[in-house]
Design an enzyme around this catalytic site. Structure first.
Site, PDB file in Angstrom:
ATOM      1  N   ARG A   1      29.279  38.883 -17.148  1.00 17.57           N
ATOM      2  CA  ARG A   1      28.804  37.792 -17.515  1.00 17.57           C
ATOM      3  C   ARG A   1      27.099  37.951 -17.684  1.00 17.57           C
ATOM      4  O   ARG A   1      26.990  38.918 -16.576  1.00 17.57           O
ATOM      5  CB  ARG A   1      29.225  36.607 -16.861  1.00 17.57           C
ATOM      6  CG  ARG A   1      30.230  35.931 -16.338  1.00 17.57           C
ATOM      7  CD  ARG A   1      30.353  34.800 -17.667  1.00 17.57           C
ATOM      8  NE  ARG A   1      31.738  34.137 -17.640  1.00 17.57           N
ATOM      9  CZ  ARG A   1      32.023  34.509 -18.227  1.00 17.57           C
ATOM     10  NH1 ARG A   1      32.694  35.528 -18.928  1.00 17.57           N
ATOM     11  NH2 ARG A   1      33.594  33.728 -18.324  1.00 17.57           N
TER      12      ARG A   1
ATOM     13  N   ASP B   1      27.805  42.318 -24.473  1.00 16.06           N
ATOM     14  CA  ASP B   1      28.517  41.197 -25.316  1.00 16.06           C
ATOM     15  C   ASP B   1      28.185  40.424 -24.499  1.00 16.06           C
ATOM     16  O   ASP B   1      28.309  39.173 -25.284  1.00 16.06           O
ATOM     17  CB  ASP B   1      30.751  41.510 -25.013  1.00 16.06           C
ATOM     18  CG  ASP B   1      31.110  40.753 -25.508  1.00 16.06           C
ATOM     19  OD1 ASP B   1      30.967  40.341 -26.939  1.00 16.06           O
ATOM     20  OD2 ASP B   1      32.052  40.110 -24.725  1.00 16.06           O
TER      21      ASP B   1
ATOM     22  N   GLU C   1      22.785  33.387 -23.007  1.00 22.58           N
ATOM     23  CA  GLU C   1      23.332  32.763 -24.228  1.00 22.58           C
ATOM     24  C   GLU C   1      24.207  31.049 -24.656  1.00 22.58           C
ATOM     25  O   GLU C   1      24.345  31.710 -26.040  1.00 22.58           O
ATOM     26  CB  GLU C   1      25.071  33.744 -24.237  1.00 22.58           C
ATOM     27  CG  GLU C   1      25.912  33.239 -23.600  1.00 22.58           C
ATOM     28  CD  GLU C   1      27.738  33.962 -23.080  1.00 22.58           C
ATOM     29  OE1 GLU C   1      27.069  35.767 -23.054  1.00 22.58           O
ATOM     30  OE2 GLU C   1      28.323  33.514 -22.945  1.00 22.58           O
TER      31      GLU C   1
ATOM     32  N   HIS D   1      29.461  37.201 -27.155  1.00 27.60           N
ATOM     33  CA  HIS D   1      30.715  37.264 -26.198  1.00 27.60           C
ATOM     34  C   HIS D   1      32.564  37.409 -27.003  1.00 27.60           C
ATOM     35  O   HIS D   1      33.195  35.703 -26.770  1.00 27.60           O
ATOM     36  CB  HIS D   1      30.909  35.717 -25.613  1.00 27.60           C
ATOM     37  CG  HIS D   1      31.560  35.986 -24.430  1.00 27.60           C
ATOM     38  ND1 HIS D   1      30.849  34.768 -23.110  1.00 27.60           N
ATOM     39  CD2 HIS D   1      32.516  36.247 -23.961  1.00 27.60           C
ATOM     40  CE1 HIS D   1      31.195  34.827 -22.582  1.00 27.60           C
ATOM     41  NE2 HIS D   1      32.893  35.738 -22.644  1.00 27.60           N
TER      42      HIS D   1
HETATM   43  P1  NAD Z   1      39.169  40.116 -11.688  1.00 28.71           P
HETATM   44  O1  NAD Z   1      39.064  39.448 -11.366  1.00 28.71           O
HETATM   45  O2  NAD Z   1      40.174  40.280 -12.201  1.00 28.71           O
HETATM   46  O3  NAD Z   1      38.320  41.380 -11.075  1.00 28.71           O
HETATM   47  C1  NAD Z   1      37.264  41.207 -10.641  1.00 28.71           C
HETATM   48  C2  NAD Z   1      37.099  42.665 -10.005  1.00 28.71           C
HETATM   49  O4  NAD Z   1      35.120  42.255  -9.382  1.00 28.71           O
HETATM   50  C3  NAD Z   1      37.839  42.391  -8.826  1.00 28.71           C
HETATM   51  O5  NAD Z   1      38.256  43.328  -8.231  1.00 28.71           O
HETATM   52  C4  NAD Z   1      36.658  42.067  -7.604  1.00 28.71           C
HETATM   53  O6  NAD Z   1      37.379  42.788  -6.140  1.00 28.71           O
HETATM   54  C5  NAD Z   1      35.376  42.425  -8.189  1.00 28.71           C
HETATM   55  N1  NAD Z   1      34.311  41.997  -7.882  1.00 28.71           N
HETATM   56  C6  NAD Z   1      34.524  40.403  -7.018  1.00 28.71           C
HETATM   57  N2  NAD Z   1      32.799  40.926  -6.127  1.00 28.71           N
HETATM   58  C7  NAD Z   1      32.456  41.793  -6.610  1.00 28.71           C
HETATM   59  C8  NAD Z   1      31.606  42.364  -5.806  1.00 28.71           C
HETATM   60  N3  NAD Z   1      30.388  41.404  -5.542  1.00 28.71           N
HETATM   61  N4  NAD Z   1      31.128  43.384  -5.602  1.00 28.71           N
HETATM   62  C9  NAD Z   1      32.177  44.263  -6.547  1.00 28.71           C
HETATM   63  N5  NAD Z   1      33.112  44.082  -6.857  1.00 28.71           N
HETATM   64  C10 NAD Z   1      33.468  42.698  -6.908  1.00 28.71           C
HETATM   65  O7  NAD Z   1      38.788  39.045 -13.262  1.00 28.71           O
HETATM   66  P2  NAD Z   1      38.629  40.579 -14.554  1.00 28.71           P
HETATM   67  O8  NAD Z   1      39.725  39.708 -15.028  1.00 28.71           O
HETATM   68  O9  NAD Z   1      38.346  41.636 -14.723  1.00 28.71           O
HETATM   69  O10 NAD Z   1      37.316  39.449 -15.395  1.00 28.71           O
HETATM   70  C11 NAD Z   1      36.303  40.339 -14.750  1.00 28.71           C
HETATM   71  C12 NAD Z   1      35.305  39.252 -15.080  1.00 28.71           C
HETATM   72  O11 NAD Z   1      35.088  39.780 -16.901  1.00 28.71           O
HETATM   73  C13 NAD Z   1      35.890  37.328 -15.697  1.00 28.71           C
HETATM   74  O12 NAD Z   1      34.643  37.102 -13.954  1.00 28.71           O
HETATM   75  C14 NAD Z   1      34.413  37.467 -16.536  1.00 28.71           C
HETATM   76  O13 NAD Z   1      33.274  36.809 -16.089  1.00 28.71           O
HETATM   77  C15 NAD Z   1      34.503  38.963 -17.325  1.00 28.71           C
HETATM   78  N6  NAD Z   1      35.145  38.272 -18.474  1.00 28.71           N
HETATM   79  C16 NAD Z   1      34.085  38.084 -19.913  1.00 28.71           C
HETATM   80  C17 NAD Z   1      35.004  38.781 -21.149  1.00 28.71           C
HETATM   81  C18 NAD Z   1      34.456  38.570 -22.485  1.00 28.71           C
HETATM   82  O14 NAD Z   1      35.176  38.261 -23.705  1.00 28.71           O
HETATM   83  N7  NAD Z   1      33.031  39.025 -22.306  1.00 28.71           N
HETATM   84  C19 NAD Z   1      36.188  37.928 -20.899  1.00 28.71           C
HETATM   85  C20 NAD Z   1      37.347  37.676 -19.806  1.00 28.71           C
HETATM   86  C21 NAD Z   1      36.854  37.759 -18.388  1.00 28.71           C
END
Ligand code: NAD
Length: 349
Positions: free
Chosen positions: A234, A258, A263, A295
């Protein structure tokens, strides 16, 4: 049930129609959910929102007055929805926790390759019949150190991809994943060490109170000079103005983004006739070492089908007055993988 889909994109519409299986009355709106469009939800039972919609507390209150009982998020991230307020008002909220971590991780890997091997510049030069390669020299990924911040669903797929390239993967996560430690040689350490050591850093955490502006000047100063930074999580996980400064001095050699903290109302829209007057975005675009995509990391056909299927799975649960395991705050068990596999067969695309 009557469902209003906010922020409908052309690319998802047909998949949402198929996933509905004619069970519900569904209306599609291209409008973003906002203070001024919340009243459109009057007469509906459930709304569905996308990443750019604003479902903050005042808007949730309006939705409650409109009679909305459920919010189905068409994605993973839920930083734009005030879940606490929704819960307080008895509105159910569910997301699509896993539609394709591969889509996002593969896009992040593509950004690494494009920046390192200067693929965009090479293509532009070739189109001008300049076939020299003096300014196109990259480095081997093999045996380079790559830092992953956040090794959840997407970050762990990233670890696997990077392992395939022969990289040494350093990782920081509040909940380390033993599987990727054991299978892909991932070495967990603290955030500072990830920054000190890595040639490339890729961010995969959610946006929350702890991660907002996590990558700021203080952290950038700890990074290896010449690092490549990739952000597909994000926008506001990084403080963009600090990144711009570091790109100008060369402290950061390349940025693949991305997502962008401002945005909203820009990404996902054709603004060619009305370019955004956003100075920071203009500055980023003027830098040769910045690669911006709007995105789109999630945007594979597989992912879009899974999003549509799971969104309607959540809605169907509510129609039957059952809980969906995808409801937020996070439930203990997630059965989405099974559900996605089960429902996939209905699509003939
Ligand atoms: P997820 O919940 O499976 O993984 C997130 C990881 O981050 C977890 O392992 C968690 O423990 C860790 N985390 C949380 N807070 C933290 C911190 N303060 N310090 C270190 N690690 C921390 O989520 P995911 O499916 O892997 O997705 C991650 C993010 O990617 C989503 O929340 C979303 O914002 C973003 N995303 C972007 C797109 C895109 O098109 N650009 C698409 C999907 C998701």
């Amino acid at each position: 049930m009557k469902i209003l889909i906010y922020s409908t994109k052309d690319f998802e519409r047909e998949y949402l129609i198929v996933a509905n299986e004619n069970l519900h009355v569904v209306n599609f709106s291209r409008e973003l959910l906002s203070e001024s469009t919340a009243n459109r939800a009057i007469g509906y039972d459930v709304i569905s929102v996308f990443a750019g919609d604003d479902a903050s507390a005042p808007i949730i209150k309006k939705l409650n007055h409109a009679g909305i009982r459920g919010i189905a998020i068409r994605g993973v991230g839920y930083d734009n929805v005030d879940i606490v307020k929704a819960k307080e008002l008895g509105i159910r909220v569910a997301n699509v926790p896993e539609y394709s971590p591969y889509a996002v991780a593969e896009h992040a890997a593509g950004m690494i390759l494009a920046l390192n091997r200067k693929l965009i510049l090479a293509d532009q030069q070739v189109h001008k019949h300049n076939y020299k390669i003096d300014n196109l020299i990259g480095f081997d990924l093999n045996r380079k150190k790559v830092g992953i911040i956040g090794t959840g669903r997407i970050g762990s797929v990233m670890a696997k991809i990077l392992y395939g390239f022969g990289c040494w993967v350093l990782a920081y996560d509040i909940k380390p994943d033993k599987y990727i430690e054991d299978h892909y040689g991932v070495f967990y350490t603290n955030l500072q060490t990830v920054c000190n050591e890595s040639d490339i850093i890729t961010i995969h955490t959610p946006l929350n109170e702890q991660t907002r502006y996590m990558v700021n000047k203080e952290l950038i100063d700890k990074m290896k000079p010449g690092v490549i930074l990739i952000n597909t999580s994000r926008g506001a996980v990084v403080k963009t103005e600090d990144i711009v400064d570091a790109l100008k001095t060369g402290r950061i050699a390349g940025l693949g983004m991305d997502v962008y903290e401002k945005e909203n109302r820009i990404f996902f829209f054709d603004r060619s006739a009305n370019p955004p007057q956003d100075e920071m975005l203009k500055e980023l675009m003027s830098l040769p070492n910045v690669l911006i995509t709007p995105h789109q990391a999630f945007a594979t056909k597989d992912a879009i089908i899974n999003i549509a299927t799971t969104t309607f799975y959540n809605i169907n649960c509510w129609a039957e007055n059952k809980n969906s395991e995808n409801e937020l705050p996070l439930a203990e068990t997630r059965l989405v993988k099974t559900i996605m596999r089960k429902n996939h067969s209905q699509f003939s695309y």
